[in-house]
Design an enzyme around this catalytic site. Sequence first.
Site, PDB file in Angstrom:
ATOM      1  N   ARG A  37      -7.745 -23.314 -35.403  1.00  0.00           N
ATOM      2  CA  ARG A  37      -7.586 -23.760 -36.785  1.00  0.00           C
ATOM      3  C   ARG A  37      -7.638 -22.557 -37.710  1.00  0.00           C
ATOM      4  NH1 ARG A  37     -12.875 -23.780 -38.881  1.00  0.00           N
ATOM      5  NH2 ARG A  37     -14.525 -23.890 -37.302  1.00  0.00           N
ATOM      6  N   TYR A  44     -25.173 -24.526 -17.625  1.00  0.00           N
ATOM      7  CA  TYR A  44     -24.733 -23.529 -18.612  1.00  0.00           C
ATOM      8  C   TYR A  44     -24.708 -22.135 -17.991  1.00  0.00           C
ATOM      9  CZ  TYR A  44     -24.743 -20.635 -22.836  1.00  0.00           C
ATOM     10  OH  TYR A  44     -24.436 -19.696 -23.793  1.00  0.00           O
ATOM     11  N   LYS A  87     -21.410 -19.641 -17.047  1.00  0.00           N
ATOM     12  CA  LYS A  87     -21.344 -18.259 -17.530  1.00  0.00           C
ATOM     13  C   LYS A  87     -21.234 -17.279 -16.353  1.00  0.00           C
ATOM     14  CE  LYS A  87     -21.671 -18.807 -22.029  1.00  0.00           C
ATOM     15  NZ  LYS A  87     -20.542 -18.458 -22.917  1.00  0.00           N
ATOM     16  N   ARG A  94     -29.020 -26.106 -34.928  1.00  0.00           N
ATOM     17  CA  ARG A  94     -29.399 -26.487 -33.572  1.00  0.00           C
ATOM     18  C   ARG A  94     -30.911 -26.411 -33.440  1.00  0.00           C
ATOM     19  NH1 ARG A  94     -25.022 -22.940 -30.008  1.00  0.00           N
ATOM     20  NH2 ARG A  94     -23.130 -23.726 -31.008  1.00  0.00           N
TER      21      ARG A  94
END
Length: 213
Positions: free
Chosen positions: A37, A124, A128, A159
């Site tokens: 975007r 996660y 990675k 967060r």
Amino acid sequence: MGKKAVLAGATGLVGRQLVQLLMESTQYDEVVLFSRRETGYQHKKIREIILDFAHLKNYRQEFQGADVFCCLGTTIKKAKSEALFRMVDRTYPAVMAKLAADEGGACFAVISALGAKVNSPFFYNRVKGEMERDVLSDGPEKTGIFRPSLLTGEREEWRLGEKVGEKVLQAFSFVLSGRLSKYRSVSASAVAYSMYGWAQSKETGKKILYPSS
């Protein structure tokens, strides 16, 4: 004549800091931003390419002779599935590294995470680790994988878990010295400076680096 930089992830925590460095640098005449975007950056050096990252190979000419920076990253919450998370955090960086190698990119720098490991029990860290394996295998001769600890800075979204972790690491930072210093929280700006500085250096080879504040 100055260099060309290609950056993916310009709206992220580290990416925003890195864009500023690249725009202000006398080393670069052109900064190409890959984004899904519009980023809103307005600068004579900036050339923005809005794209579907699934079609990165259609833009292989952009990698020729460029310093390539990958700051892509998401969360399971935003990705909405493990498959889409793996696409953003593993597949796209690996494709960019391969394109940089194939098209004569000068270097490739990517953000990973402390704890990245292919056989990690944590999804996660495992993703990675898979990304690092692919990037080290297919990236150009000069490839840098940056493994920061918990990142600090102003994110677009708040967060809770990271804010709590940041406070905990700050409280115990006095014991994180020597070999443990890599576990200290690190500012996004410090990571951006590390990536930028490494790209300007004469270092060669494929390396895993631990940025610190």
